[in-house]
Design a protein around this motif. Sequence first.
Motif, PDB file in Angstrom:
ATOM      1  N   LYS A 181       0.839  -1.199   0.000  1.00 15.55           N
ATOM      2  CA  LYS A 181       0.000   0.000   0.000  1.00 15.55           C
ATOM      3  C   LYS A 181       0.875   1.250   0.000  1.00 15.55           C
ATOM      4  N   PHE A 229      -2.535   8.828   0.265  1.00 18.10           N
ATOM      5  CA  PHE A 229      -3.414   8.495   1.393  1.00 18.10           C
ATOM      6  C   PHE A 229      -3.393   9.656   2.390  1.00 18.10           C
ATOM      7  N   GLN A 269      -9.241   4.030   2.830  1.00 18.76           N
ATOM      8  CA  GLN A 269      -8.925   3.078   1.762  1.00 18.76           C
ATOM      9  C   GLN A 269      -9.200   1.662   2.250  1.00 18.76           C
ATOM     10  N   TYR A 281      -3.937   6.201  12.212  1.00 19.61           N
ATOM     11  CA  TYR A 281      -4.728   5.347  11.317  1.00 19.61           C
ATOM     12  C   TYR A 281      -5.654   4.466  12.143  1.00 19.61           C
TER      13      TYR A 281
END
Lengths: 91, 1000
Positions: free
Chosen positions: B785, B792, B798, B820
């Motif tokens: 990722k 991001f 996502q 996150y």
Amino acid sequence: MFIINCPYCGERDQSEFSCGGEAHIVRPKQPTELSDGEWAEYLFMRKNIKGVQFERWNHAHGCRKWFNMVRDTSNDKIHAVYKMGEKPPVI
Amino acid sequence: MTKYRINKTRFVDQTKTVSFTFEGKKYHGFEGDTLASALLSNGIHLVGRSFKYHRPRGIMSCGSEEPNAICQINADTNLTEPNVRATEIELYEGLRASSQNCWPNLNFDIGGINNLISPFIPAGFYYKTFMWPKSFWKKIYEPLIRLSAGLGKSPSQPDPDIYDHKHEHCDVLVIGGGISGIISAKIAAKNNLKTILIEDKNILGGSTIYQNNKNFIIDNKKSNEWLMNEISELEKLDNLIIKTRTSLAAFHSYNYLLAKENISDHLPLYKKNGDIRQRLWKIRADRVIVAAGAIERPLIFNNNDRPGIILANSVKKYLDFYGVSTGLNNIIFTNNDSAYETAVSLFEKGISVKIIDIRKKSSSDIVKNAEDLGIRIYWNSTVVNTFGYKKIKSIEIMNLSEDGSNVTGNIRKIQCDCLSISGGWTPMVHMHTQSGGKLDFREIDQVFVPSEKSENHINVGSCNGDFELEEIVKNTNNKVKKFLNINESGFDKISVLCSKELEKKNIWLLPNTISEGKTKSFIDFQNDSTAKDIKLALREGFKSIEHVKRYTTTGMATDQGKLSNMHALGIIADTAGVKMGTLGTTTFRPPFTPLTFGAIVGRSVGKFFDVVRKTSIHEWHVQNNAKFENVGQWKRPWYYPINNENLHEAVQRESKTARDSAGILDASTLGKIDIQGSDASEFLNRVYTNAWSKLGIGKCRYGLMLNEDGMVYDDGVTTRLGENHYLMTTTTGGAANVLSKLEDYLQTEWPELDVYLTSVTDHYSTASICGPNSKKILKKLFPNKDFSDEAFPHMSYQEAIIDKIECRIMRISFTGELSYEINVESKYGKSLWESCIRAGEEYKISPYGTETMHLLRAEKGFIIVGQDTDGTMTPVDLQMDWIVSKKKYDFIGKRSLYRSDTIREDRKQLVGLLTDDPNEILEEGAQIVSELDKKPVEMIGHVTSSYFSPNLNKSIALAVVKGGKKMKGQKLFVPMENKNINVTVSDFIFFDKENKRINA
Ligand SMILES: [Zn+2]
């Protein structure tokens, strides 16, 4: 402890329901055009009748539907239940 | 047999001896006795001291109305129970009973001194006297009152017994197993109706079952024999459940009733082995027949409270039911015929008896019967005094004047060892009134009887005001048939012969030669209120019965005034010169007799007390030494102490690690609502203060939700998952209410909106990783990722895969750090969490709990709804104007934001507070003042959040202060019990004002 006839589920114990206060108080469509007084009338003023009163009830621990109920607050006799949006019965 | 056990009856098994102790001394009774009948059989009358004057008191009745014989059972064990009526408890082997209201002991009671100073303890004494001086309260008055005012001791150990609840439905519920209840139950059950009959005693039959008198004949049999036969037939009926030892506690609307069944209370100690002790029945009955009976009234005269003064029908029950004589030289003092049955019974057992009657004559059969037996009757007479300290020894009587308002002639003294009193009968209308029924006053015999007819319940027998046997049988039959729509019953052709009372007379307060101030005519025996107290209350201006009752405490003891209420009303009516029926009655509230806490809570004890919600990661927290905090029903990790860290030390370490490297929080408890439908964006526009239409797919936004009154209700981040699909988060405690509120608006105000709401709080587990190293940890977890700020960015979302598990990752932050939140289906929560911990190991990632979360967000000045707000804070008060859309036409609460009240500039507003001493930590909830010397001191606000910040190395606090927005830099004070803390108003963002760390 009443027995309430939910218009969607039928007769259930009162412990499954919660009361949402007086019915047929419509939220103003254009609140910003109201004076303080008119807004307060909607926001705060409730009749709290001793006698026949139109109330909102929610089958909270059941189908979760809101409906209206006509109840005599002096003896808890329920005169009618009807769905939201339906015309109130004449009592 | 003891001296007082003079009669053999079928109700007490005199072959089965039961031993028990009272006040530490061992006695014997028999199976079938109550504690009261066993005590009386041993010649014990003195069982307690009165509440206020500590006068010796004896057993006065045989039922739930007992005011005096209140005992502590099995003291100092885990089975102990206070306030047990000796008249109701069945005797069992090993029972230990002690008197409650006496110190140091029953026979020498130091509080008895109150009796001598009683002229100085009138009604309202406690209100009047113990008011001043204030300093006397803690050290003198309170210990004194507590020591001498005994209402028993509550147990100090957990209750070992099990209590049960059971729901039951039936066609007909009959309350009371006396003659009218038995007739009712038989008619109902024989007509194919599912019937339940409850009776609080251990056997059916009421008072008729021991009415062994030739003047009371049903179908050519003595009434007791006829009833015995009926009961044995009743027990054969199929659709009838008979519940004895079961007392009605409450009669609610729609025929919902609570009854308590005693299952093991009467068993010997060695058989009480932790099985179910009591069961609370929750009965919904189609129809209810109340056959609760009546209670005999006392008479109110001077010194009417001595041990040995007993209600006349109770004397009869002790004699004919238990075989116990309450005395060997009896006097009966009455205003009605029913006491003559007691006289005849006593006479037939060879016990000396005389009668004093306030009436001039009575021409009924039962009175003739007594006269024929040669029983001496003093007509038109009243008792004016009684003598004997621990037991009655003699009385003085006088003649009544023509109108009964005074006494005349000479005083006559008569010896006795028991005085049976009867002032007539009071129907037990408690059940009827509890259910909402009204009462009428019946002038002829001065009783309240049930009035308006209910479709769903009736009253029959003496609780309906029918006192004569013929009335009871015939009216019960007719009423029940009509109520149940039955044409014929087996009782239609019944023949009843009974004595009929023709002359009635009632005097609420009997006259005396002594002035009222010098008499003690007790009305409420348990609370020690006298007739003179009632009159004093009236003189002092109390008019309403409810006020007089509270001022004099009449009717407010554990017996709820079953014996006293009518006399109190009568004396008020007489004194005020009004009609009794116009005064109304006091309200009878459930429970009819006291309920144990055990019966009320049933099985909902210990771990069943409340629902406990745990996240799927809970076990990991337990294994890693987390201390937990209750948030609503959730168990949330509070902090994770290492070694012997305390809360403060652990939180300082966790907070520092989170800002210096990385921290991880279990955020699974946040409320989550899945919102779908073509009008989802419009819906969010209406429920949040800010705008949502332009939020791109894959983006997150913080939202503030108000009530219609403009006050902050909830907050949280909502993510747009698709064109018509959002995931809303709410506060942990607010989740259920927010969903209800949103459903309410959708169903009732905006039914035209195409929106569907689903609570998914339990569906997902959330690990929130924050700190400067969080991105590196995420990269390790999701190597494929791109976590660059471009790919991001902050406030976006996502999808990703970890170990074949689908995740939703939101880059959002409640700590101000780069952060996150990873969401997975709950079943994978623990595995995800462990992966995060492993990936974070090299960065010394620290799990942190709610306390550190609160500290970190406070450093950033982020509010917690419910902690920094209390339902009176608008977004403007919180200095969050930035989140209130000016462009949107409407949203919930918008109009209220410019009401005259909400635009006041002196509203309480959110500010930061810094203590002058950076090591001084304020107490949350502490009041804030601006001037210390001004009296009265004006509270201008309070501290809402307060911590020591390890990242700033000083104490910080959030507070709400009147007009606080304009006070930056101003000095204020936080007065504490022993010091005043100096503080300065500051900005409420203490850390990283420029928000640099979010993109660090
Ligand atoms: Zn329903």
